[in-house]
Motif scaffolding. Structure first.
Motif, PDB file in Angstrom:
ATOM      1  N   VAL A  83       0.838  -1.185   0.000  1.00  0.00           N
ATOM      2  CA  VAL A  83       0.000   0.000   0.000  1.00  0.00           C
ATOM      3  C   VAL A  83       0.882   1.247   0.000  1.00  0.00           C
ATOM      4  CG1 VAL A  83      -0.137   0.134   2.522  1.00  0.00           C
ATOM      5  CG2 VAL A  83      -2.014   1.035   1.155  1.00  0.00           C
ATOM      6  N   SER A  84       0.385   2.288  -0.613  1.00  0.00           N
ATOM      7  CA  SER A  84       1.015   3.603  -0.515  1.00  0.00           C
ATOM      8  C   SER A  84       0.699   4.178   0.862  1.00  0.00           C
ATOM      9  CB  SER A  84       0.456   4.520  -1.609  1.00  0.00           C
ATOM     10  OG  SER A  84       0.897   5.846  -1.458  1.00  0.00           O
ATOM     11  N   VAL A  85       1.654   4.873   1.469  1.00  0.00           N
ATOM     12  CA  VAL A  85       1.463   5.372   2.837  1.00  0.00           C
ATOM     13  C   VAL A  85       1.811   6.854   2.934  1.00  0.00           C
ATOM     14  CG1 VAL A  85       2.224   5.199   5.244  1.00  0.00           C
ATOM     15  CG2 VAL A  85       1.920   3.119   3.881  1.00  0.00           C
ATOM     16  N   MET A  86       0.864   7.625   3.473  1.00  0.00           N
ATOM     17  CA  MET A  86       1.073   9.032   3.829  1.00  0.00           C
ATOM     18  C   MET A  86       0.401   9.230   5.177  1.00  0.00           C
ATOM     19  SD  MET A  86       0.236  10.604   0.042  1.00  0.00           S
ATOM     20  CE  MET A  86      -0.610   9.105  -0.499  1.00  0.00           C
ATOM     21  N   LEU A  87       1.158   9.562   6.204  1.00  0.00           N
ATOM     22  CA  LEU A  87       0.565   9.689   7.532  1.00  0.00           C
ATOM     23  C   LEU A  87       1.324  10.700   8.378  1.00  0.00           C
ATOM     24  CD1 LEU A  87       2.670   8.006   9.516  1.00  0.00           C
ATOM     25  CD2 LEU A  87       1.430   6.033   8.665  1.00  0.00           C
ATOM     26  N   GLY A  88       0.601  11.253   9.360  1.00  0.00           N
ATOM     27  CA  GLY A  88       1.242  12.202  10.264  1.00  0.00           C
ATOM     28  C   GLY A  88       0.327  13.352  10.624  1.00  0.00           C
ATOM     29  N   SER A  89       0.898  14.553  10.720  1.00  0.00           N
ATOM     30  CA  SER A  89       0.157  15.734  11.149  1.00  0.00           C
ATOM     31  C   SER A  89      -1.072  15.962  10.276  1.00  0.00           C
ATOM     32  CB  SER A  89       1.068  16.967  11.113  1.00  0.00           C
ATOM     33  OG  SER A  89       2.082  16.867  12.082  1.00  0.00           O
ATOM     34  N   LYS A  90      -2.181  16.235  10.936  1.00  0.00           N
ATOM     35  CA  LYS A  90      -3.477  16.310  10.268  1.00  0.00           C
ATOM     36  C   LYS A  90      -3.489  17.296   9.098  1.00  0.00           C
ATOM     37  CE  LYS A  90      -8.357  17.252  11.310  1.00  0.00           C
ATOM     38  NZ  LYS A  90      -9.324  17.656  12.358  1.00  0.00           N
ATOM     39  N   GLU A  91      -2.947  18.479   9.302  1.00  0.00           N
ATOM     40  CA  GLU A  91      -3.001  19.507   8.264  1.00  0.00           C
ATOM     41  C   GLU A  91      -2.288  19.055   6.995  1.00  0.00           C
ATOM     42  OE1 GLU A  91      -0.524  23.331   8.202  1.00  0.00           O
ATOM     43  OE2 GLU A  91      -2.500  24.063   8.833  1.00  0.00           O
ATOM     44  N   GLU A  92      -1.129  18.442   7.132  1.00  0.00           N
ATOM     45  CA  GLU A  92      -0.354  18.026   5.963  1.00  0.00           C
ATOM     46  C   GLU A  92      -1.040  16.887   5.221  1.00  0.00           C
ATOM     47  OE1 GLU A  92       2.300  19.813   4.918  1.00  0.00           O
ATOM     48  OE2 GLU A  92       1.698  21.061   6.621  1.00  0.00           O
ATOM     49  N   VAL A  93      -1.581  15.920   5.936  1.00  0.00           N
ATOM     50  CA  VAL A  93      -2.256  14.804   5.276  1.00  0.00           C
ATOM     51  C   VAL A  93      -3.500  15.308   4.552  1.00  0.00           C
ATOM     52  CG1 VAL A  93      -3.379  12.563   5.584  1.00  0.00           C
ATOM     53  CG2 VAL A  93      -1.316  13.118   6.892  1.00  0.00           C
ATOM     54  N   GLU A  94      -4.183  16.283   5.113  1.00  0.00           N
ATOM     55  CA  GLU A  94      -5.365  16.835   4.441  1.00  0.00           C
ATOM     56  C   GLU A  94      -4.980  17.577   3.165  1.00  0.00           C
ATOM     57  OE1 GLU A  94      -7.332  19.037   7.524  1.00  0.00           O
ATOM     58  OE2 GLU A  94      -8.427  17.262   8.250  1.00  0.00           O
ATOM     59  N   VAL A  95      -3.825  18.236   3.155  1.00  0.00           N
ATOM     60  CA  VAL A  95      -3.334  18.859   1.914  1.00  0.00           C
ATOM     61  C   VAL A  95      -3.074  17.780   0.864  1.00  0.00           C
ATOM     62  CG1 VAL A  95      -1.430  20.141   0.859  1.00  0.00           C
ATOM     63  CG2 VAL A  95      -2.366  20.883   3.056  1.00  0.00           C
ATOM     64  N   LEU A  96      -2.449  16.687   1.262  1.00  0.00           N
ATOM     65  CA  LEU A  96      -2.201  15.582   0.339  1.00  0.00           C
ATOM     66  C   LEU A  96      -3.516  14.984  -0.170  1.00  0.00           C
ATOM     67  CD1 LEU A  96       0.764  13.993   2.274  1.00  0.00           C
ATOM     68  CD2 LEU A  96       0.839  14.557  -0.164  1.00  0.00           C
ATOM     69  N   GLU A  97      -4.502  14.866   0.702  1.00  0.00           N
ATOM     70  CA  GLU A  97      -5.809  14.349   0.282  1.00  0.00           C
ATOM     71  C   GLU A  97      -6.422  15.245  -0.794  1.00  0.00           C
ATOM     72  OE1 GLU A  97      -7.546  12.056   4.232  1.00  0.00           O
ATOM     73  OE2 GLU A  97      -7.791  14.217   4.080  1.00  0.00           O
ATOM     74  N   ARG A  98      -6.370  16.555  -0.578  1.00  0.00           N
ATOM     75  CA  ARG A  98      -6.952  17.486  -1.551  1.00  0.00           C
ATOM     76  C   ARG A  98      -6.242  17.407  -2.894  1.00  0.00           C
ATOM     77  NH1 ARG A  98      -7.322  20.809   3.121  1.00  0.00           N
ATOM     78  NH2 ARG A  98      -5.441  21.983   2.564  1.00  0.00           N
ATOM     79  N   LYS A  99      -4.934  17.255  -2.868  1.00  0.00           N
ATOM     80  CA  LYS A  99      -4.182  17.169  -4.125  1.00  0.00           C
ATOM     81  C   LYS A  99      -4.534  15.892  -4.880  1.00  0.00           C
ATOM     82  CE  LYS A  99      -0.308  20.233  -3.119  1.00  0.00           C
ATOM     83  NZ  LYS A  99      -0.668  21.172  -4.192  1.00  0.00           N
ATOM     84  N   HIS A 100      -4.749  14.800  -4.161  1.00  0.00           N
ATOM     85  CA  HIS A 100      -5.126  13.559  -4.829  1.00  0.00           C
ATOM     86  C   HIS A 100      -6.548  13.633  -5.381  1.00  0.00           C
ATOM     87  CE1 HIS A 100      -1.503  11.863  -2.964  1.00  0.00           C
ATOM     88  NE2 HIS A 100      -1.626  10.876  -3.815  1.00  0.00           N
ATOM     89  N   VAL A 101      -7.454  14.235  -4.618  1.00  0.00           N
ATOM     90  CA  VAL A 101      -8.826  14.393  -5.107  1.00  0.00           C
ATOM     91  C   VAL A 101      -8.840  15.276  -6.349  1.00  0.00           C
ATOM     92  CG1 VAL A 101     -11.086  15.394  -4.592  1.00  0.00           C
ATOM     93  CG2 VAL A 101      -9.932  13.986  -2.880  1.00  0.00           C
ATOM     94  N   GLY A 102      -8.053  16.346  -6.336  1.00  0.00           N
ATOM     95  CA  GLY A 102      -7.996  17.256  -7.467  1.00  0.00           C
ATOM     96  C   GLY A 102      -7.427  16.628  -8.721  1.00  0.00           C
ATOM     97  N   ALA A 103      -6.576  15.604  -8.539  1.00  0.00           N
ATOM     98  CA  ALA A 103      -5.947  14.948  -9.692  1.00  0.00           C
ATOM     99  C   ALA A 103      -6.771  13.786 -10.220  1.00  0.00           C
ATOM    100  CB  ALA A 103      -4.564  14.445  -9.305  1.00  0.00           C
ATOM    101  N   ALA A 104      -7.800  13.393  -9.448  1.00  0.00           N
ATOM    102  CA  ALA A 104      -8.587  12.213  -9.844  1.00  0.00           C
ATOM    103  C   ALA A 104      -9.419  12.480 -11.103  1.00  0.00           C
ATOM    104  CB  ALA A 104      -9.503  11.817  -8.697  1.00  0.00           C
TER     105      ALA A 104
END
Length: 329
Positions: free
Chosen positions: A308-329
């Motif tokens: 599995v791909s893994v991105m974890l840690g501070s809430k703010e940073e993971v939420e930025v990563l989530e938004r970037k992935h949603v935007g690229a979908a």
């Protein structure tokens, strides 16, 4: 108030006077005993002639170090001796082992994470996940989402030997006292800062990443002049247990994402042995985890060695990563 030992903590983990389930106490104490033994072997290193390759490979196709094999044997022997493990599965072995049929728990573990660092004296560790035992044959009982974990944790072997655990109601840390061998509580209700200026990723792989991860790192590297408006530091130990321990201790985001060198594999790290236990710890400490599509703890496993791909840690940073992935979908 005197510091509590691990046993005293398990007798009242939430501070409400109620003990953890008796069999779970037995298992976590047994895991801590194995971690004590592995810590000793690691500390002896060349003096005990346990460094270097074992001359074998594991189910992942990776070269095994001597300490990989010794740590795996120790964890399996502990699972059997505990009497509370129905079956156990290791990152080092292709199939799960039946241990004590009818026992209440399943144990999964990476016996020695970061073993490429063994010979150069960099922090390494043991990661474990405890699931309720359910009916089924072979791997089937293990194929539960990470949210089903009864407990999870890791032990990092560094300047100190530190055990970090969650029973699903917060995160606690215990440092081994060398003269007594006791794990003494040195952290309670551990919380990851929501905001951070630190990320951990292997930058040498940057050209292979998917666009959302590359764009996230590009923004971080632009510092205070970029869209994030702050300067970041990068840290990378190449030992997940050590990198995540730093995130839990002072914040940050850890990433080991998919890359196009092996496009048919969703990632490199193992869902069951690494991503799930670390994600439970991080979420219990107020952070978040994400695989590029969904929360890691919500993934329904399809195999013991699923990657599995893994991105974890501070809430703010993971939420930025989530938004970037949603935007690229």
């Amino acid at each position: 108030m005197a510091a509590r030992t691990l046993r005293e903590f398990l007798a009242d983990p939430k501070g409400d006077g109620k003990p953890a389930p008796r069999e779970l106490q037995v298992l976590i104490e047994a895991v801590s005993d194995s971690c004590r033994t592995i810590s000793y072997l690691v500390s002896r290193g060349a003096l005990a002639d346990v460094l270097g390759s074992a001359g074998t490979g594991n189910v992942q196709g990776e070269e095994q170090k001597q300490l990989d094999v010794l740590a795996n044997d120790e964890m399996m022997a502990m699972a059997k001796a505990s009497g509370v493990v129905a079956a156990a599965a290791s990152e080092e072995e292709e199939e799960a082992r039946t241990i004590t049929p009818g026992a209440p728990y399943l144990l999964m573990f990476d016996p020695l994470d970061g073993s490429s660092n063994i010979d150069v004296n960099v922090s390494i560790g043991t990661i474990f996940s405890i699931l309720p035992a359910i009916a089924g044959e072979g791997a089937e009982p293990f194929l539960q989402p990470g949210r089903n974990q009864a407990a999870a944790g890791y032990c990092v072997y560094g300047p100190q030997t530190t055990l970090v655990i969650t029973l699903g109601s917060g995160v606690a840390a215990f440092t081994m006292d060398p003269p007594t061998g006791q794990f003494v509580q040195t952290g309670s209700n551990i919380r990851i800062p929501e905001k951070t200026k630190e990320f951990a990723i292997n930058m040498s792989n940057m050209r292979h990443w998917a666009d959302p991860v590359r764009h996230y790192i590009d923004d971080c590297l632009l510092g205070e002049l970029g869209p994030r408006g702050k300067n970041y530091n990068m840290r990378w130990i190449a030992s997940m247990v050590a990198d995540v321990h730093r995130v839990l201790s002072r914040g940050g985001v850890f990433m080991y994402p998919w890359d196009k060198r092996e496009p048919n594999k969703p990632g490199k790290l193992r869902l069951m042995y690494e991503a799930n236990p670390m994600s439970l710890l991080v979420e219990q400490a107020g952070g978040k985890s994400f695989d590029g599509r969904e929360h890691i703890l919500d993934i329904l496993p399809t195999g013991l060695h699923q990657r599995v791909s893994v991105m974890l840690g501070s809430k703010e940073e993971v939420e930025v990563l989530e938004r970037k992935h949603v935007g690229a979908a």
